[in-house]
Design a protein around this motif. Structure first.
Motif, PDB file in Angstrom:
ATOM      1  N   ALA A  14      36.773  -5.322  35.852  1.00 49.48           N
ATOM      2  CA  ALA A  14      38.126  -4.878  35.492  1.00 49.48           C
ATOM      3  C   ALA A  14      38.234  -3.357  35.528  1.00 49.48           C
ATOM      4  O   ALA A  14      37.320  -2.652  35.114  1.00 49.48           O
ATOM      5  CB  ALA A  14      38.500  -5.393  34.103  1.00 49.48           C
ATOM      6  N   TRP A  15      39.307  -2.867  36.048  1.00 41.30           N
ATOM      7  CA  TRP A  15      39.685  -1.464  36.148  1.00 41.30           C
ATOM      8  C   TRP A  15      38.793  -0.664  37.096  1.00 41.30           C
ATOM      9  O   TRP A  15      38.760   0.549  37.050  1.00 41.30           O
ATOM     10  CB  TRP A  15      39.818  -0.797  34.773  1.00 41.30           C
ATOM     11  CG  TRP A  15      40.953  -1.427  34.035  1.00 41.30           C
ATOM     12  CD1 TRP A  15      40.868  -2.391  33.073  1.00 41.30           C
ATOM     13  CD2 TRP A  15      42.340  -1.222  34.268  1.00 41.30           C
ATOM     14  NE1 TRP A  15      42.117  -2.786  32.693  1.00 41.30           N
ATOM     15  CE2 TRP A  15      43.049  -2.077  33.410  1.00 41.30           C
ATOM     16  CE3 TRP A  15      43.069  -0.397  35.132  1.00 41.30           C
ATOM     17  CZ2 TRP A  15      44.438  -2.142  33.368  1.00 41.30           C
ATOM     18  CZ3 TRP A  15      44.451  -0.450  35.082  1.00 41.30           C
ATOM     19  CH2 TRP A  15      45.120  -1.316  34.215  1.00 41.30           C
ATOM     20  N   ASP A  16      38.057  -1.369  37.981  1.00 40.88           N
ATOM     21  CA  ASP A  16      37.368  -0.658  39.053  1.00 40.88           C
ATOM     22  C   ASP A  16      38.408   0.102  39.862  1.00 40.88           C
ATOM     23  O   ASP A  16      39.560  -0.330  39.964  1.00 40.88           O
ATOM     24  CB  ASP A  16      36.644  -1.641  39.976  1.00 40.88           C
ATOM     25  CG  ASP A  16      35.172  -1.742  39.678  1.00 40.88           C
ATOM     26  OD1 ASP A  16      34.682  -1.013  38.799  1.00 40.88           O
ATOM     27  OD2 ASP A  16      34.504  -2.553  40.336  1.00 40.88           O
ATOM     28  N   ALA A  17      38.011   1.232  40.407  1.00 39.93           N
ATOM     29  CA  ALA A  17      38.969   2.079  41.127  1.00 39.93           C
ATOM     30  C   ALA A  17      38.396   2.555  42.448  1.00 39.93           C
ATOM     31  O   ALA A  17      37.190   2.774  42.574  1.00 39.93           O
ATOM     32  CB  ALA A  17      39.358   3.283  40.279  1.00 39.93           C
ATOM     33  N   HIS A  31      43.518   0.815  41.467  1.00 39.69           N
ATOM     34  CA  HIS A  31      42.750   0.038  40.499  1.00 39.69           C
ATOM     35  C   HIS A  31      42.986  -1.450  40.738  1.00 39.69           C
ATOM     36  O   HIS A  31      44.095  -1.867  41.046  1.00 39.69           O
ATOM     37  CB  HIS A  31      43.198   0.346  39.064  1.00 39.69           C
ATOM     38  CG  HIS A  31      42.805   1.691  38.585  1.00 39.69           C
ATOM     39  ND1 HIS A  31      41.627   1.929  37.913  1.00 39.69           N
ATOM     40  CD2 HIS A  31      43.431   2.887  38.671  1.00 39.69           C
ATOM     41  CE1 HIS A  31      41.550   3.211  37.598  1.00 39.69           C
ATOM     42  NE2 HIS A  31      42.636   3.814  38.058  1.00 39.69           N
ATOM     43  N   TRP A  32      41.929  -2.223  40.541  1.00 37.01           N
ATOM     44  CA  TRP A  32      42.027  -3.679  40.489  1.00 37.01           C
ATOM     45  C   TRP A  32      41.631  -4.081  39.077  1.00 37.01           C
ATOM     46  O   TRP A  32      40.693  -3.531  38.499  1.00 37.01           O
ATOM     47  CB  TRP A  32      41.052  -4.339  41.469  1.00 37.01           C
ATOM     48  CG  TRP A  32      40.992  -5.820  41.265  1.00 37.01           C
ATOM     49  CD1 TRP A  32      41.792  -6.747  41.871  1.00 37.01           C
ATOM     50  CD2 TRP A  32      40.143  -6.542  40.378  1.00 37.01           C
ATOM     51  NE1 TRP A  32      41.480  -7.998  41.411  1.00 37.01           N
ATOM     52  CE2 TRP A  32      40.467  -7.900  40.488  1.00 37.01           C
ATOM     53  CE3 TRP A  32      39.137  -6.171  39.494  1.00 37.01           C
ATOM     54  CZ2 TRP A  32      39.830  -8.895  39.754  1.00 37.01           C
ATOM     55  CZ3 TRP A  32      38.503  -7.161  38.747  1.00 37.01           C
ATOM     56  CH2 TRP A  32      38.849  -8.509  38.900  1.00 37.01           C
ATOM     57  N   THR A  33      42.349  -5.054  38.513  1.00 37.78           N
ATOM     58  CA  THR A  33      41.966  -5.541  37.183  1.00 37.78           C
ATOM     59  C   THR A  33      42.509  -6.926  36.923  1.00 37.78           C
ATOM     60  O   THR A  33      43.505  -7.359  37.526  1.00 37.78           O
ATOM     61  CB  THR A  33      42.435  -4.590  36.064  1.00 37.78           C
ATOM     62  OG1 THR A  33      41.821  -5.001  34.842  1.00 37.78           O
ATOM     63  CG2 THR A  33      43.947  -4.574  35.932  1.00 37.78           C
ATOM     64  N   TYR A  37      43.698  -2.995  29.520  1.00 34.95           N
ATOM     65  CA  TYR A  37      43.100  -1.677  29.321  1.00 34.95           C
ATOM     66  C   TYR A  37      43.361  -1.290  27.871  1.00 34.95           C
ATOM     67  O   TYR A  37      44.463  -1.494  27.357  1.00 34.95           O
ATOM     68  CB  TYR A  37      43.732  -0.654  30.268  1.00 34.95           C
ATOM     69  CG  TYR A  37      42.925   0.616  30.387  1.00 34.95           C
ATOM     70  CD1 TYR A  37      41.865   0.687  31.276  1.00 34.95           C
ATOM     71  CD2 TYR A  37      43.214   1.723  29.603  1.00 34.95           C
ATOM     72  CE1 TYR A  37      41.112   1.843  31.385  1.00 34.95           C
ATOM     73  CE2 TYR A  37      42.464   2.880  29.702  1.00 34.95           C
ATOM     74  CZ  TYR A  37      41.417   2.938  30.598  1.00 34.95           C
ATOM     75  OH  TYR A  37      40.670   4.081  30.695  1.00 34.95           O
ATOM     76  N   SER A  85      49.134   0.731  26.779  1.00 30.02           N
ATOM     77  CA  SER A  85      48.057  -0.196  27.112  1.00 30.02           C
ATOM     78  C   SER A  85      48.581  -1.196  28.130  1.00 30.02           C
ATOM     79  O   SER A  85      49.567  -1.887  27.871  1.00 30.02           O
ATOM     80  CB  SER A  85      47.586  -0.923  25.848  1.00 30.02           C
ATOM     81  OG  SER A  85      46.661  -1.935  26.171  1.00 30.02           O
TER      82      SER A  85
END
Length: 103
Positions: A14-17, A31-33, A37, A85
């Motif tokens: 989650a939240w890789d960019a 970003h993929w998630t 957050y 968020s």
């Protein structure tokens, strides 16, 4: 020149960019998630554009918590100091433009 096919981007977590560009004092990241957050306050402005999927953006305004439902093509702007968020509804791909090094 660079072409990014955002719908093909899949993070390992989650939240890789994927860094798209670093321009003077700003970064542009894809970003993929599939996970929320945490609540946070940026130390600069942030532009948050949903490219694919849906996001429930929780934010605080005048002491109240509000939620905006964002779909593909929708953009959320957070000024410096705005608490927010992001909660994706399933998988989402989001373009985030913010001050370089922002936390």
């Amino acid at each position: 020149m660079k072409i990014v096919r955002s719908k093909e981007f899949l993070g390992a977590r989650a939240w890789d960019a994927q860094l798209i560009a670093a321009m003077q004092d700003a970064t542009v990241r894809l970003h993929w998630t599939d996970q929320p957050y945490p609540w946070h306050v940026n130390d600069g402005q942030e532009v948050f554009a949903v490219l694919d999927g849906e996001v429930a953006m929780h934010y605080r305004e005048h002491g109240r918590e509000l939620v905006a439902h964002l779909g593909a093509g929708d953009i959320f702007y957070a000024a410096e100091g705005d608490a927010h968020s992001a909660h994706p509804l399933g998988q989402a791909r989001i373009l985030v433009i913010e001050r370089a090094g922002s936390v």
